[in-house]
Design a protein around this motif. Structure first.
Motif, PDB file in Angstrom:
ATOM      1  N   GLU A  59      -0.019   1.333   9.866  1.00  0.00           N
ATOM      2  CA  GLU A  59      -0.998   0.946   8.855  1.00  0.00           C
ATOM      3  C   GLU A  59      -2.211   0.142   9.334  1.00  0.00           C
ATOM      4  OE1 GLU A  59       2.762   1.961   7.253  1.00  0.00           O
ATOM      5  OE2 GLU A  59       2.424   0.115   8.387  1.00  0.00           O
ATOM      6  N   THR A  60      -2.070  -0.692  10.338  1.00  0.00           N
ATOM      7  CA  THR A  60      -3.092  -1.705  10.614  1.00  0.00           C
ATOM      8  C   THR A  60      -4.476  -1.136  10.879  1.00  0.00           C
ATOM      9  OG1 THR A  60      -1.451  -3.301  11.369  1.00  0.00           O
ATOM     10  CG2 THR A  60      -3.704  -3.664  12.083  1.00  0.00           C
ATOM     11  N   TYR A  61      -4.594  -0.077  11.660  1.00  0.00           N
ATOM     12  CA  TYR A  61      -5.919   0.493  11.946  1.00  0.00           C
ATOM     13  C   TYR A  61      -6.615   0.876  10.645  1.00  0.00           C
ATOM     14  CZ  TYR A  61      -9.540   3.275  14.281  1.00  0.00           C
ATOM     15  OH  TYR A  61     -10.735   3.771  14.735  1.00  0.00           O
ATOM     16  N   ALA A  62      -5.883   1.485   9.729  1.00  0.00           N
ATOM     17  CA  ALA A  62      -6.459   1.903   8.451  1.00  0.00           C
ATOM     18  C   ALA A  62      -6.901   0.703   7.626  1.00  0.00           C
ATOM     19  CB  ALA A  62      -5.444   2.733   7.674  1.00  0.00           C
ATOM     20  N   VAL A  63      -6.116  -0.363   7.637  1.00  0.00           N
ATOM     21  CA  VAL A  63      -6.482  -1.584   6.925  1.00  0.00           C
ATOM     22  C   VAL A  63      -7.774  -2.153   7.514  1.00  0.00           C
ATOM     23  CG1 VAL A  63      -5.797  -3.981   6.446  1.00  0.00           C
ATOM     24  CG2 VAL A  63      -4.114  -2.125   6.230  1.00  0.00           C
ATOM     25  N   THR A 123       0.796  -1.231   0.000  1.00  0.00           N
ATOM     26  CA  THR A 123       0.000   0.000   0.000  1.00  0.00           C
ATOM     27  C   THR A 123       0.825   1.275   0.000  1.00  0.00           C
ATOM     28  OG1 THR A 123      -0.074   0.080   2.419  1.00  0.00           O
ATOM     29  CG2 THR A 123      -1.836  -1.143   1.289  1.00  0.00           C
ATOM     30  N   GLY A 124       2.025   1.229   0.559  1.00  0.00           N
ATOM     31  CA  GLY A 124       2.767   2.439   0.880  1.00  0.00           C
ATOM     32  C   GLY A 124       2.692   2.669   2.373  1.00  0.00           C
ATOM     33  N   VAL A 125       3.523   3.554   2.870  1.00  0.00           N
ATOM     34  CA  VAL A 125       3.687   3.753   4.312  1.00  0.00           C
ATOM     35  C   VAL A 125       2.672   4.750   4.863  1.00  0.00           C
ATOM     36  CG1 VAL A 125       5.295   4.580   6.095  1.00  0.00           C
ATOM     37  CG2 VAL A 125       6.135   3.181   4.185  1.00  0.00           C
ATOM     38  N   GLY A 126       2.113   4.410   6.015  1.00  0.00           N
ATOM     39  CA  GLY A 126       1.238   5.328   6.739  1.00  0.00           C
ATOM     40  C   GLY A 126      -0.231   4.997   6.585  1.00  0.00           C
ATOM     41  N   PRO A 127      -1.048   5.548   7.496  1.00  0.00           N
ATOM     42  CA  PRO A 127      -2.463   5.211   7.508  1.00  0.00           C
ATOM     43  C   PRO A 127      -3.235   5.638   6.266  1.00  0.00           C
ATOM     44  CG  PRO A 127      -1.918   6.713   9.325  1.00  0.00           C
ATOM     45  CD  PRO A 127      -0.650   6.376   8.634  1.00  0.00           C
ATOM     46  N   ILE A 128      -2.911   6.755   5.682  1.00  0.00           N
ATOM     47  CA  ILE A 128      -3.656   7.192   4.497  1.00  0.00           C
ATOM     48  C   ILE A 128      -3.373   6.273   3.322  1.00  0.00           C
ATOM     49  CG2 ILE A 128      -3.905   9.040   2.787  1.00  0.00           C
ATOM     50  CD1 ILE A 128      -3.607  11.026   5.124  1.00  0.00           C
ATOM     51  N   GLU A 129      -2.095   5.986   3.075  1.00  0.00           N
ATOM     52  CA  GLU A 129      -1.750   5.084   1.974  1.00  0.00           C
ATOM     53  C   GLU A 129      -2.368   3.707   2.184  1.00  0.00           C
ATOM     54  OE1 GLU A 129      -0.275   6.304  -0.755  1.00  0.00           O
ATOM     55  OE2 GLU A 129      -0.403   8.177   0.367  1.00  0.00           O
ATOM     56  N   ALA A 130      -2.341   3.223   3.428  1.00  0.00           N
ATOM     57  CA  ALA A 130      -2.898   1.904   3.733  1.00  0.00           C
ATOM     58  C   ALA A 130      -4.402   1.874   3.503  1.00  0.00           C
ATOM     59  CB  ALA A 130      -2.567   1.514   5.171  1.00  0.00           C
ATOM     60  N   ALA A 131      -5.095   2.922   3.934  1.00  0.00           N
ATOM     61  CA  ALA A 131      -6.551   2.973   3.752  1.00  0.00           C
ATOM     62  C   ALA A 131      -6.921   3.038   2.277  1.00  0.00           C
ATOM     63  CB  ALA A 131      -7.135   4.172   4.500  1.00  0.00           C
ATOM     64  N   VAL A 132      -6.241   3.897   1.525  1.00  0.00           N
ATOM     65  CA  VAL A 132      -6.548   4.060   0.105  1.00  0.00           C
ATOM     66  C   VAL A 132      -6.254   2.772  -0.659  1.00  0.00           C
ATOM     67  CG1 VAL A 132      -5.834   5.268  -2.002  1.00  0.00           C
ATOM     68  CG2 VAL A 132      -6.222   6.564   0.094  1.00  0.00           C
ATOM     69  N   GLY A 133      -5.089   2.196  -0.425  1.00  0.00           N
ATOM     70  CA  GLY A 133      -4.706   0.974  -1.135  1.00  0.00           C
ATOM     71  C   GLY A 133      -5.612  -0.197  -0.818  1.00  0.00           C
ATOM     72  N   THR A 134      -5.929  -0.372   0.458  1.00  0.00           N
ATOM     73  CA  THR A 134      -6.787  -1.488   0.863  1.00  0.00           C
ATOM     74  C   THR A 134      -8.199  -1.313   0.330  1.00  0.00           C
ATOM     75  OG1 THR A 134      -5.456  -1.770   2.867  1.00  0.00           O
ATOM     76  CG2 THR A 134      -7.613  -2.826   2.827  1.00  0.00           C
ATOM     77  N   ALA A 135      -8.735  -0.109   0.455  1.00  0.00           N
ATOM     78  CA  ALA A 135     -10.097   0.136  -0.032  1.00  0.00           C
ATOM     79  C   ALA A 135     -10.193  -0.073  -1.537  1.00  0.00           C
ATOM     80  CB  ALA A 135     -10.544   1.539   0.348  1.00  0.00           C
ATOM     81  N   ALA A 136      -9.191   0.371  -2.275  1.00  0.00           N
ATOM     82  CA  ALA A 136      -9.212   0.194  -3.729  1.00  0.00           C
ATOM     83  C   ALA A 136      -9.155  -1.279  -4.098  1.00  0.00           C
ATOM     84  CB  ALA A 136      -8.045   0.957  -4.361  1.00  0.00           C
ATOM     85  N   MET A 137      -8.300  -2.041  -3.412  1.00  0.00           N
ATOM     86  CA  MET A 137      -8.201  -3.474  -3.678  1.00  0.00           C
ATOM     87  C   MET A 137      -9.525  -4.172  -3.393  1.00  0.00           C
ATOM     88  SD  MET A 137      -7.890  -6.567  -1.779  1.00  0.00           S
ATOM     89  CE  MET A 137      -7.127  -6.162  -0.217  1.00  0.00           C
ATOM     90  N   LEU A 138     -10.156  -3.828  -2.277  1.00  0.00           N
ATOM     91  CA  LEU A 138     -11.421  -4.463  -1.902  1.00  0.00           C
ATOM     92  C   LEU A 138     -12.564  -4.067  -2.834  1.00  0.00           C
ATOM     93  CD1 LEU A 138     -11.127  -4.188   1.966  1.00  0.00           C
ATOM     94  CD2 LEU A 138     -10.914  -6.273   0.592  1.00  0.00           C
ATOM     95  N   ALA A 139     -12.576  -2.822  -3.276  1.00  0.00           N
ATOM     96  CA  ALA A 139     -13.616  -2.381  -4.198  1.00  0.00           C
ATOM     97  C   ALA A 139     -13.522  -3.159  -5.509  1.00  0.00           C
ATOM     98  CB  ALA A 139     -13.506  -0.885  -4.457  1.00  0.00           C
TER      99      ALA A 139
END
Length: 196
Positions: A143-147, A31-47
Motif C-alpha cells: 500500500e505505501t507507494y500508493a498512499v 483503505t483495503g488491501v493493495g495499491p489500488i484500494e490504498a490509492a482510491v481510499g487515500t485520495a478520497a479522504m484527502l479530497a
C-alpha cells in the motif's frame, strides 16, 4: 489520541493490523488491501479534507511488512518506497520508473523520528520465497507507494511505519501473516507515541 493533538492521519490496509494498543491511540482510515484500494481510499479522504480546508499535516502509512533480512517483530520507519510492479523497460524506461512522470523510481518519505529506517517496496503481490531476491528493498508491503502518490497530489507529507510480520521461511497461509500482528500492534503503538 494522537490525531486530536496533531493533524496526523493514519492509513492502514485492514483492521487485522489494528489491535487494542493502536486502538487507544488513533482512528485510522482503512483503505483495503493493495495499491489500488490504498490509492482510491487515500485520495478520497484527502479530497474530502481539502474541500473542508482541513488537510492533515502528515499522513502515516502504518501496518505490517514482509522481509527476508529484517527481524520478525521489528519496527521500521520507511526511508523510501518504490513500486515493484511498474515495468516499462520494453519501451526504454528503467524498471520501477513510471513513464513520462516527473519523479524517479524511489520516493523519499518523511523520517521525523529518531528511529531506524529501512527501504520499502510496494506491489500488488504477496511476496515469499525466492521472490525476495528480485526486490531491491529491505521490506515489502502492498500500500505505501500508493498512499504516497495520493498524498503528493495534495501536497501532504507522508511517513511510514512498518512492522515485520513475515519473510523467513515460506508464507503459505493467512496464519503465517496474522501470527505476529498482536506483537506488532503493541510495538507500533510504542513508536506512534513518539509522534506526540
Amino acid at each position: 489520541m494522537v490525531t486530536d493533538r496533531h493533524r496526523i492521519k493514519f492509513v492502514m490496509a485492514t483492521r487485522h493490523e489494528y489491535g487494542v494498543h493502536l486502538q487507544r491511540r488513533f482512528d485510522p482510515l482503512v483503505t483495503g488491501v493493495g495499491p489500488i484500494e490504498a490509492a482510491v481510499g487515500t485520495a478520497a479522504m484527502l479530497a474530502t479534507a481539502a474541500e473542508r480546508g482541513a488537510l492533515p499535516d502528515l499522513v502515516v502509512s502504518i501496518g505490517s511488512a514482509g522481509s527476508r533480512t529484517l527481524p520478525l517483530g521489528s519496527i521500521w520507519q520507511v526511508a523510501s518506497v518504490s513500486w515493484r510492479d511498474m515495468d516499462a523497460s520494453r519501451i526504454g524506461f528503467a524498471r520501477g520508473v513510471t513513464p513520462f512522470a516527473d519523479f524517479g523510481a524511489e520516493l523519499a518519505l518523511e523520517t521525523p523520528l529518531d528511529w531506524p529506517t529501512a527501504r520499502l517496496s510496494t506491489g500488488a503481490d504477496i511476496v515469499g520465497g525466492d521472490a525476495y531476491a528480485g526486490i531491491d528493498a529491505d521490506m515489502v508491503d502492498m500500500e505505501t507507494y500508493a498512499v504516497v502518490r495520493a498524498c503528493q497530489r495534495f501536497g501532504v507529507p507522508v511517513m511510514g511505519l512498518r512492522g515485520i510480520s513475515d519473510g523467513p521461511g515460506e508464507l503459505e497461509a493467512l496464519g503465517g501473516w496474522t501470527a505476529m500482528l498482536g506483537v506488532l500492534d503493541e510495538r507500533l503503538a510504542e513508536v506512534v507515541d513518539r509522534l506526540g
